[in-house]
Design an enzyme around this catalytic site. Structure first.
Site, PDB file in Angstrom:
ATOM      1  N   GLU A 171       8.187   1.371   4.574  1.00 15.78           N
ATOM      2  CA  GLU A 171       7.756   2.293   3.520  1.00 15.78           C
ATOM      3  C   GLU A 171       7.813   3.759   3.942  1.00 15.78           C
ATOM      4  OE1 GLU A 171       3.905   1.014   2.159  1.00 15.78           O
ATOM      5  OE2 GLU A 171       4.633  -0.933   1.505  1.00 15.78           O
ATOM      6  N   GLU A 375       6.649  -7.524   1.535  1.00 18.06           N
ATOM      7  CA  GLU A 375       5.204  -7.449   1.252  1.00 18.06           C
ATOM      8  C   GLU A 375       4.976  -7.657  -0.234  1.00 18.06           C
ATOM      9  OE1 GLU A 375       2.979  -3.931   2.399  1.00 18.06           O
ATOM     10  OE2 GLU A 375       4.017  -3.870   4.335  1.00 18.06           O
TER      11      GLU A 375
HETATM   12  O1  IFM Z   1      -1.745  -2.274   3.762  1.00 17.79           O
HETATM   13  C1  IFM Z   1      -0.588  -1.722   3.228  1.00 17.79           C
HETATM   14  C2  IFM Z   1       0.569  -1.887   4.186  1.00 17.79           C
HETATM   15  O2  IFM Z   1       0.299  -1.353   5.428  1.00 17.79           O
HETATM   16  C3  IFM Z   1       1.792  -1.211   3.633  1.00 17.79           C
HETATM   17  N1  IFM Z   1       2.059  -1.627   2.275  1.00 17.79           N
HETATM   18  C4  IFM Z   1       0.975  -1.620   1.348  1.00 17.79           C
HETATM   19  C5  IFM Z   1      -0.213  -2.357   1.923  1.00 17.79           C
HETATM   20  C6  IFM Z   1      -1.383  -2.361   0.914  1.00 17.79           C
HETATM   21  O3  IFM Z   1      -1.759  -1.059   0.626  1.00 17.79           O
END
Ligand code: IFM
Length: 472
Positions: A171, A375
């Site tokens: 990200e 994710e």
């Molecule tokens: O916890 C975070 C993660 O580190 C990166 N993506 C989003 C998740 C939830 O906010």
């Protein structure tokens, strides 16, 4: 191809099921084995920046509970585990000398996974820049990209014979815009031009790191990047331009250089009042573009925007308070609109249709590009019942909806190779501290005891069946 079955949708053969975490969120052991501070240690120890004054000093104590956590993954039956490597644990003090104790920890993790038949998916950078590199200028500074590539090459040399998939960055949108734009993430800088320079050096660092990895890891290993692409919708047809601008900042600022070797001209034009982009040198965008084996997609919810009329009270649905520095550089006249619920504990709306649409768009724009959901998951106010069970039906519902959305995109032709729940366990949710719980496993903050939530049991069934249950 997804196929219908008497149960719920099934997933392709070889689909990689996993869970995900990140170093600073779970490891703890902040000063153990020669680790030195990252920007997140500095941030979390700065009074007032993290809810409750929480820090990652102990986190989930994963560093000391490695075997127990590995066993838990084996019991879940997952085929893969996505973790991140703490740069300052393996290269302390922002230096170039590998720290044997740091490398040993990740070696044990990788070997422990492989020994249990679980593929290691290693992210090199999940936001924890060594503090010394921030002191030298951080991501707005070109040298950080070069240092990142050196780090990638060294880790490739140390673990490259055993890691199944490498992810360069997690990200970069957050690293650049939240770290240097709105300042709600480390290193808490609010400098719009620096945020855009950070975007560029993250892109460049990614491309250089891919090359460094290819030169040092097993040729069979996959190499990719993880982006939190935003599925942007407009309130009405009049908002097409607002959608285009946010799409440029959020998505095409990374997809452009990484996958097509160029920044979108409209992004350069939109942000001309902030920077002339002179930090982009000849050859940089070609260097940022490196053939990838997969694109990691992190998805939580879509965003809804409209052109702000400049008069009515401004919506703060993108999470930044009115008047505060915005992550949306040079887009002050775009308004983020609160979407209909239901919402998660983060206040994010639940809408899985955005995931299908996003995956199909990527499939259209980059035909043949393999993708993985690196994710997806949700925080909820979990309750430990008197019998010790955590009946997180809302999380199961969220996961079921989003897995259905993935299956639908696969049915539409998107080449999705795997899915990782965020997160394996409740952990340090950055500026929100430990109060926001994304885990399918609960972690008692006093005892560090791990307890499976109902969602973990449910997910184990999905993984075993390679399909969703008919009734959820
Ligand atoms: O916890 C975070 C993660 O580190 C990166 N993506 C989003 C998740 C939830 O906010």
């Amino acid at each position: 191809m997804s196929v219908s079955s008497p149960s719920g949708p099934a997933f392709p053969g070889n689909f990689l099921w996993g869970t995900a975490t990140a170093a600073y969120q779970v490891e703890g052991a902040a000063a153990a084995g020669g680790r030195t501070p990252s920007i997140w240690d500095t941030f979390s120890h700065t009074p007032g920046l993290v809810t409750n004054g929480d820090t990652g000093d102990v986190a989930c104590d994963h560093y000391h509970r490695l075997e127990e956590d590995l066993d838990m993954l084996a019991e879940l039956g997952v085929g893969a585990y996505r973790f991140s490597i703490s740069w300052s644990r393996v290269l302390p003090n922002g230096g170039t000398q590998l720290n044997p104790k740091g490398v040993d920890f990740y070696s044990a993790l990788v070997d422990g996974l492989r020994g249990r038949g679980i593929a290691p998916v290693a992210t090199l950078y999940h936001w924890d820049l060594p503090q010394e590199l921030e002191d030298a200028g951080g991501w707005p500074h070109r040298d950080t990209a070069e240092r990142f590539a050196e780090y990638a090459g060294r880790l490739g040399g140390a673990l490259g014979d055993r890691v199944h998939t490498w992810i360069t960055l997690n990200e970069p949108w957050c690293s650049a815009y939240l770290g240097y734009g709105s300042g709600v993430h480390a290193p808490a800088r609010t400098e719009p031009a620096a945020a855009l320079a950070a975007v560029h050096h993250l892109n460049l660092g990614h491309g250089l790191a891919v090359r460094a990895l290819r030169a040092s890891v097993d040729p069979a290993a996959r190499v990719g990047v993880t982006l939190n692409l935003h599925h942007v919708r407009g309130v009405s047809d009049a908002d097409t331009d607002a959608v285009r601008r946010i799409d440029a900042l959020a998505n095409r600022a990374f997809l452009g250089p990484m996958l097509a070797g160029a920044y979108p001209p409209d992004l350069i034009e939109d942000t001309a009042s902030v920077t002339d982009w002179s930090f982009v040198r000849d050859g940089d965008t070609a260097a940022a573009q490196a053939p990838l084996d997969l694109l990691g997609v992190n998805y939580y919810n879509p965003v809804l925007v409209r052109q702000w009329d400049g008069a009515s009270p401004r919506s703060t649905a993108d999470g930044h308070a009115d008047g505060a520095a915005s992550p949306w550089i040079a887009a002050g006249d775009v308004e983020f609109v609160r979407q209909p619920g239901p919402y998660t504990q983060m206040g994010w709306n639940i809408d899985e249709t955005g995931l299908t649409e996003l995956l199909l768009r990527l499939h259209r724009d980059y035909p043949g590009l393999p993708m993985m959901i690196t994710e997806n998951g949700a925080a909820f106010d979990d309750v430990v019942d008197a019998d010790g069970r955590i009946r997180d039906e809302a999380r199961i519902d969220y996961l079921r909806r989003h897995l259905g959305a993935v299956a639908e995109a696969v049915g539409g032709g998107a080449d999705v190779r795997g899915y990782f729940v965020w997160s394996l366990m409740d952990n340090f949710e950055w500026a929100h501290g430990y109060g926001k719980t994304f885990g399918i496993v609960h972690v008692d903050r006093e005892t560090m005891r791990r307890t499976w939530k109902e969602s973990a049991h449910w997910y184990r069934g999905v993984v075993a069946a390679n399909a969703l249950p008919a009734t959820g």
